[in-house]
Design a protein around this motif. Structure first.
Motif, PDB file in Angstrom:
ATOM      1  N   SER A 113      24.763  26.991 -11.849  1.00  0.00           N
ATOM      2  CA  SER A 113      24.675  27.804 -10.672  1.00  0.00           C
ATOM      3  C   SER A 113      24.113  29.215 -11.258  1.00  0.00           C
ATOM      4  O   SER A 113      23.154  29.990 -10.764  1.00  0.00           O
ATOM      5  CB  SER A 113      26.197  28.098 -10.056  1.00  0.00           C
ATOM      6  OG  SER A 113      26.528  27.253  -9.463  1.00  0.00           O
ATOM      7  N   GLU A 114      24.665  29.316 -12.502  1.00  0.00           N
ATOM      8  CA  GLU A 114      24.164  30.785 -13.454  1.00  0.00           C
ATOM      9  C   GLU A 114      22.656  30.335 -13.791  1.00  0.00           C
ATOM     10  O   GLU A 114      21.709  31.273 -13.605  1.00  0.00           O
ATOM     11  CB  GLU A 114      24.886  30.936 -14.726  1.00  0.00           C
ATOM     12  CG  GLU A 114      26.396  31.305 -14.432  1.00  0.00           C
ATOM     13  CD  GLU A 114      27.198  31.378 -15.628  1.00  0.00           C
ATOM     14  OE1 GLU A 114      26.515  31.205 -16.637  1.00  0.00           O
ATOM     15  OE2 GLU A 114      28.325  31.543 -15.348  1.00  0.00           O
ATOM     16  N   ARG A 115      22.066  29.268 -14.061  1.00  0.00           N
ATOM     17  CA  ARG A 115      20.906  28.985 -14.536  1.00  0.00           C
ATOM     18  C   ARG A 115      19.939  29.135 -13.424  1.00  0.00           C
ATOM     19  O   ARG A 115      18.859  29.724 -13.635  1.00  0.00           O
ATOM     20  CB  ARG A 115      20.781  27.439 -15.363  1.00  0.00           C
ATOM     21  CG  ARG A 115      19.479  27.190 -15.826  1.00  0.00           C
ATOM     22  CD  ARG A 115      19.642  27.904 -17.192  1.00  0.00           C
ATOM     23  NE  ARG A 115      20.588  27.572 -17.907  1.00  0.00           N
ATOM     24  CZ  ARG A 115      20.641  26.409 -18.903  1.00  0.00           C
ATOM     25  NH1 ARG A 115      19.649  25.724 -18.894  1.00  0.00           N
ATOM     26  NH2 ARG A 115      21.876  26.382 -19.565  1.00  0.00           N
ATOM     27  N   PHE A 116      20.228  28.678 -12.196  1.00  0.00           N
ATOM     28  CA  PHE A 116      19.171  28.990 -11.016  1.00  0.00           C
ATOM     29  C   PHE A 116      19.345  29.927 -10.123  1.00  0.00           C
ATOM     30  O   PHE A 116      19.028  30.151  -9.073  1.00  0.00           O
ATOM     31  CB  PHE A 116      19.358  27.503 -10.338  1.00  0.00           C
ATOM     32  CG  PHE A 116      18.801  26.334 -11.076  1.00  0.00           C
ATOM     33  CD1 PHE A 116      17.555  26.129 -11.056  1.00  0.00           C
ATOM     34  CD2 PHE A 116      19.806  25.404 -11.185  1.00  0.00           C
ATOM     35  CE1 PHE A 116      17.006  25.012 -11.662  1.00  0.00           C
ATOM     36  CE2 PHE A 116      19.418  24.270 -12.056  1.00  0.00           C
ATOM     37  CZ  PHE A 116      18.027  23.941 -12.205  1.00  0.00           C
TER      38      PHE A 116
END
Length: 348
Positions: A119-122
């Motif tokens: 979620s953080e990466r995207f």
């Protein structure tokens, strides 16, 4: 005479009666007297063979009771073995259940953390950020890379200088040998031999100073900094767990508020609080370690850089006395010649 004969017979009967054993059965009636031979044989058998503990019986009734009141100990032993087997089986089952529960918790935690990471990466999830602490961590990682480069170059310098000192040692020995075998050039070879030996001696002193510098920087980089980075890694994992359970709690809080949902929200609140405390504790540990690391780094490098500068300057200036004083000042002890070579036992 008849009265005397009757007295003798009465004494004989009383003496035999005094030595008789009258057995009493379970009903209190007197039984027949056992024969002396059978009693003696039974006693001899017990004395020779002894009791068999594996076949011992326990009488549940009174002495001389019926056979129905006798309980063989073999049945008790089997019962105890059965109970022991059951307890061991229950213990094994308990360990298996505990391991299964641990794997289940690990799987749930891994799933939530992986979900949070993606979620953080995207860009679909939020993360907790401490800007000041993150800047200090980035600075430490950059400093470690630069110090590793210093360590690599200083190690290469030590290796090359060690080869030069060994070459000077061999050249000085050759000059000494030729000065003895060439009378017409004895003085010239002798001067050069003394010069090379002096350079070799000063080179060994400089090698000692550089080796001390390399050892200190290696301890700073690969032990002190590495220990702090390990704590930082634990802090980053705790931050990811905290954000994962925070997002899970926020998602549950925006859902329905029925009885089952309230139970799940309460459990999520407890988990959130647990990982928040863990995150706060590790953040405090990282802050403290970064502070002490900076102080230690300045102290160590101030001493080591001064040693490196003074030793290099004294050596290339040809100032042997100043070089020796530098080693004494920084408490650098030179290794005796040949100490780095393996012993005869190690070579075997």
């Amino acid at each position: 005479m008849p009265r005397f004969r009757f007295s003798i017979m009465a004494d004989s009967i009383m003496s035999k009666a005094a030595t008789m054993e009258i057995p009493i059965n379970s009903n209190g009636d007197t039984g027949s007297l056992p024969e002396d031979d059978s009693l003696e044989q039974d006693l001899q058998q017990v004395m020779v063979s002894g009791p068999n503990l594996n076949e011992t019986s326990i009488v549940s009734g009174g002495y001389g009771g019926p056979a129905g009141g006798i309980i063989p100990t073999s049945s008790i032993k089997g019962s105890s073995n059965h109970n022991l087997g059951n307890s061991q089986e229950e213990l094994t089952r308990g360990v298996a259940v505990e391991k299964l529960d641990s794997v289940k918790k690990w799987g749930i935690n891994t799933y939530k953390c992986t979900k949070q990471m993606f979620s953080e990466r995207f860009g679909r999830g939020s993360r907790t950020v401490d800007l000041e602490l993150e800047a200090q961590i980035d600075l430490l990682r950059d400093t470690k890379l630069k110090y590793e480069n210093i360590l690599r170059l200083a190690t290469a310098l030590t290796t090359h200088f060690q080869s030069m000192v060994e070459t000077q040692q061999a050249l000085g020995d050759t000059f000494t040998d030729l000065s003895q075998k060439s009378p017409e050039l004895q003085d010239e070879f002798g001067y050069n031999a003394e010069t090379q030996k002096l350079l070799c001696k000063n080179g060994e002193s400089l090698l000692g100073a550089i080796s001390f510098f390399v050892s200190s920087v290696d301890t700073l980089v690969n032990k002190t900094m590495e220990d702090t980075l390990l704590t930082i890694k634990q802090y980053e994992n705790a931050r990811l767990e905290f954000d994962a359970y925070r997002s899970d709690l926020e998602e549950l809080s925006m859902g329905p508020r029925d009885a089952a949902s309230m139970v799940r929200i309460e459990v999520a609140q407890q988990e959130y609080q647990f990982y928040r405390d863990k995150y706060e504790r590790l953040r405090s540990d990282v802050t403290i370690k970064l502070k002490f690391l900076e102080e230690n780094k300045v102290k160590v490098m101030h001493k080591q850089l001064l040693l490196f500068h003074n030793a290099i300057s004294a050596y290339f200036a040809g100032n042997q006395q100043q070089l020796e004083q530098t080693l004494i000042q920084f408490n650098v002890k030179l290794k005796p010649p040949g100490s780095d070579k393996p012993s005869w036992l190690e070579e075997q």
